[in-house]
Design a protein around this motif. Structure first.
Motif, PDB file in Angstrom:
ATOM      1  N   ALA A  23       0.831  -1.223   0.000  1.00 12.23           N
ATOM      2  CA  ALA A  23       0.000   0.000   0.000  1.00 12.23           C
ATOM      3  C   ALA A  23       0.855   1.259   0.000  1.00 12.23           C
ATOM      4  O   ALA A  23       0.508   2.267   0.615  1.00 12.23           O
ATOM      5  CB  ALA A  23      -0.970   0.005   1.177  1.00 12.23           C
ATOM      6  N   TRP A 100      -1.835  -5.397  -0.810  1.00  9.67           N
ATOM      7  CA  TRP A 100      -3.136  -4.967  -0.336  1.00  9.67           C
ATOM      8  C   TRP A 100      -4.136  -5.036  -1.488  1.00  9.67           C
ATOM      9  O   TRP A 100      -3.770  -4.979  -2.660  1.00  9.67           O
ATOM     10  CB  TRP A 100      -3.063  -3.536   0.197  1.00  9.67           C
ATOM     11  CG  TRP A 100      -2.277  -3.367   1.474  1.00  9.67           C
ATOM     12  CD1 TRP A 100      -1.038  -3.857   1.741  1.00  9.67           C
ATOM     13  CD2 TRP A 100      -2.677  -2.626   2.630  1.00  9.67           C
ATOM     14  NE1 TRP A 100      -0.617  -3.474   2.992  1.00  9.67           N
ATOM     15  CE2 TRP A 100      -1.613  -2.702   3.557  1.00  9.67           C
ATOM     16  CE3 TRP A 100      -3.805  -1.886   2.958  1.00  9.67           C
ATOM     17  CZ2 TRP A 100      -1.669  -2.087   4.807  1.00  9.67           C
ATOM     18  CZ3 TRP A 100      -3.864  -1.266   4.193  1.00  9.67           C
ATOM     19  CH2 TRP A 100      -2.814  -1.366   5.111  1.00  9.67           C
ATOM     20  N   SER A 113      -7.195  -2.455   1.467  1.00  7.68           N
ATOM     21  CA  SER A 113      -7.388  -3.284   2.658  1.00  7.68           C
ATOM     22  C   SER A 113      -6.425  -4.465   2.643  1.00  7.68           C
ATOM     23  O   SER A 113      -5.955  -4.902   1.587  1.00  7.68           O
ATOM     24  CB  SER A 113      -8.828  -3.786   2.749  1.00  7.68           C
ATOM     25  OG  SER A 113      -9.129  -4.661   1.681  1.00  7.68           O
ATOM     26  N   LEU A 114      -6.151  -4.959   3.827  1.00 10.23           N
ATOM     27  CA  LEU A 114      -5.266  -6.114   4.014  1.00 10.23           C
ATOM     28  C   LEU A 114      -5.818  -6.989   5.124  1.00 10.23           C
ATOM     29  O   LEU A 114      -6.103  -6.504   6.221  1.00 10.23           O
ATOM     30  CB  LEU A 114      -3.852  -5.641   4.383  1.00 10.23           C
ATOM     31  CG  LEU A 114      -2.867  -6.727   4.836  1.00 10.23           C
ATOM     32  CD1 LEU A 114      -2.509  -7.649   3.672  1.00 10.23           C
ATOM     33  CD2 LEU A 114      -1.601  -6.097   5.429  1.00 10.23           C
TER      34      LEU A 114
END
Length: 288
Positions: A23, A100, A113-114
């Protein structure tokens, strides 16, 4: 293989994000001139696949180094091996070394998001927004593991360093160590590291965590300034490597090796579904 990049822009600045590289923010620059606001990343830097060659990346679920081979949680010891080939300690958490997912992308916004299982289960989301030359980063981390564990967060931006780069930021104390890169005690801030008033960066290497920060910072560069503000971070790390064309000003929730300092300053013990939040904004202002 080309690194996929997300493009964001407002009428003043434009941004590239590399979701698969932790990210990371690859490039943030002024649209009219191409002037870099974070350390620029060319194709060679992207090809390394390392966020450490790019502009900024999130630090989850801790910042900087952890000693002693791991950390003690309420339910026992969690071993943490080194996660790079250049440092004997595990450093900067695990989110920066994982791809991500892109949940949303528009002209001025992105959400990444992860879902991680390393070194324990957590979910992280990063909301990125550009508005009128202001880059806002909102980081949320939710603990998902059945075992409670200590969490910390931060951002690791790299800024261009010029001969007339200046910094203005106030702090109360500095964490220093008697040997190595790990702090052991709080001390008064020596004059070369005090930036209550705007002044240039010291020529000697600095790599320390500062406490008692209210969250404001001004980075003055040739032709422009960045007015920065953080919430959820009462510490910052200042890293000025000698002879390099960059420096790092990192808003973080805790000092280096906080897991092994008395009282674990800045860390939070989180149970399942509890969330930690850090927000960091950088507002570009031209001096022309």
């Amino acid at each position: 293989m080309a690194v996929p990049l997300l493009q964001l822009q407002d009428h003043l600045t434009q941004l590239e994000i590399a979701p698969t590289l932790g990210a990371s923010l690859a490039n943030w620059q002024v649209r009219a001139t191409g002037q870099p606001l974070l350390r620029p990343a060319d194709q060679a830097a992207l090809a390394t696949g390392s966020p450490r060659r790019l502009g900024c990346y999130p630090l989850v679920p801790w910042s900087n180094r952890i000693a002693e081979g791991g950390i003690a949680g309420p339910e026992g010891w969690l071993a943490l091996p080194p996660n790079t080939d250049h440092d004997p300690y595990p450093i900067h958490g695990s989110a920066w070394q994982q791809p991500w997912q892109v949940e949303h992308h528009s002209q001025r916004r992105a959400r990444l998001s992860l879902h991680s299982q390393v070194p324990f289960a957590y979910r992280a989301t990063l909301d990125v927004q550009l508005h009128e030359g202001c880059l806002s980063l909102d980081l949320h981390v939710t603990h998902l593991d059945a075992r409670p564990m200590w969490h910390g967060v931060g951002f690791h931006p790299y800024f261009p360093r010029y001969t007339d780069t200046q910094l203005q930021v106030a702090a109360h104390r500095v964490w220093v160590g008697d040997e190595g890169q790990l702090p052991s005690r709080l001390a008064d801030i020596p004059a070369p590291w005090r930036f209550d008033e705007q002044k240039g960066l010291p020529p000697q290497t600095v790599d320390h965590a500062f406490s008692g920060w209210a969250g404001g910072c001004i980075i003055q560069q040739p032709g422009y300034a960045l007015h920065c503000h953080a919430s959820g971070a009462e510490h910052y790390l200042l890293f000025c490597p000698q002879g390099q064309p960059f420096f790092c000003f990192e808003p973080v929730s805790h000092p280096i090796n906080a897991h092994h300092l008395p009282g674990r300053p800045g860390l939070r013990l989180m149970h399942r579904e509890e969330t930690l939040h850090l927000r960091f904004s950088m507002r570009y202002q031209s001096n022309c």
